[in-house]
Design a protein around this motif. Sequence first.
Motif, mmCIF file in Angstrom:
data_model
loop_
_atom_site.group_PDB
_atom_site.id
_atom_site.type_symbol
_atom_site.label_atom_id
_atom_site.label_comp_id
_atom_site.label_asym_id
_atom_site.label_seq_id
_atom_site.Cartn_x
_atom_site.Cartn_y
_atom_site.Cartn_z
ATOM 1 N N UNK A 164 0.810 -1.217 0.000
ATOM 2 C CA UNK A 164 0.000 0.000 0.000
ATOM 3 C C UNK A 164 0.846 1.272 0.000
ATOM 4 N N UNK A 165 1.848 1.328 0.836
ATOM 5 C CA UNK A 165 2.649 2.556 0.938
ATOM 6 C C UNK A 165 3.469 2.816 -0.319
ATOM 7 N N UNK A 176 -0.027 7.780 -9.357
ATOM 8 C CA UNK A 176 -0.704 9.075 -9.306
ATOM 9 C C UNK A 176 -2.081 8.984 -8.647
ATOM 10 N N UNK A 177 -2.350 7.891 -7.964
ATOM 11 C CA UNK A 177 -3.636 7.723 -7.279
ATOM 12 C C UNK A 177 -3.429 6.845 -6.057
ATOM 13 N N UNK A 178 -4.438 6.804 -5.211
ATOM 14 C CA UNK A 178 -4.354 6.030 -3.982
ATOM 15 C C UNK A 178 -4.993 4.659 -4.205
ATOM 16 N N UNK A 179 -4.196 3.596 -4.316
ATOM 17 C CA UNK A 179 -4.753 2.271 -4.574
ATOM 18 C C UNK A 179 -5.565 1.723 -3.407
ATOM 19 N N UNK A 182 -12.926 3.878 -3.504
ATOM 20 C CA UNK A 182 -13.441 3.898 -4.876
ATOM 21 C C UNK A 182 -12.513 3.145 -5.832
ATOM 22 N N UNK A 183 -11.195 3.193 -5.554
ATOM 23 C CA UNK A 183 -10.269 2.449 -6.405
ATOM 24 C C UNK A 183 -10.453 0.948 -6.220
#
Length: 197
Positions: A167-168, A175-178, A182-183
């Motif tokens: 995750x980190x 360019x996005x938060x996995x 919503x992802x």
Amino acid sequence: MQKRAIETRNKILSAAVELFAAGGMNGTSVDLIAATAGVNKQRIYAYFGSKEKLFIAALTSVFKAAEPFSLSMLEEAEKHPENLTAVLLENFYKLHEKTPCFWRLLAWANLENAALLENLSAVRSAENDGIRRIFLRAQKAGFIKDIPFEHYLFSLLAVSWFLKSNALTLHSTLDFDPCAEDFSAGLFSTLNGVFKR
């Protein structure tokens, strides 16, 4: 086993899970486990025999603690075989999210000593058999492509593991938060479509 002995054993096991998850088996001393559990280290040897056997007990206990979660997942999958992939991915991911010791202990076991994993087959067999049964039913009903179960399950386990265990680094390099809800929801829905017939 007397009540006090059971409580002592549980304290040792609880401390071992946390410490092994943080530092692995080789990076965690019996002295540290004893101190954290508030017991004499001889109790550890009396109840578990060795640090290696304690690590196996810690790993097994984390799998067993996930059993109610697994039963709930299988019930949901039974009700919605047409969305089997999304159901499994969402639940695998939630398990990693709610029990970070789970994926950490598995990672350490893989890094340190494959022999530590020999006892896990029996712990995992009921859930894996349940998933296989639903998978075959979903395949027969035309919900899932004609692919081997082993390839299917491996793909889902790999995605959910990688998403949580990295995750980190993923957040830092993409360019996005996995890990954003919503992802993950979109990913699971997309993969549900990938495996659909």
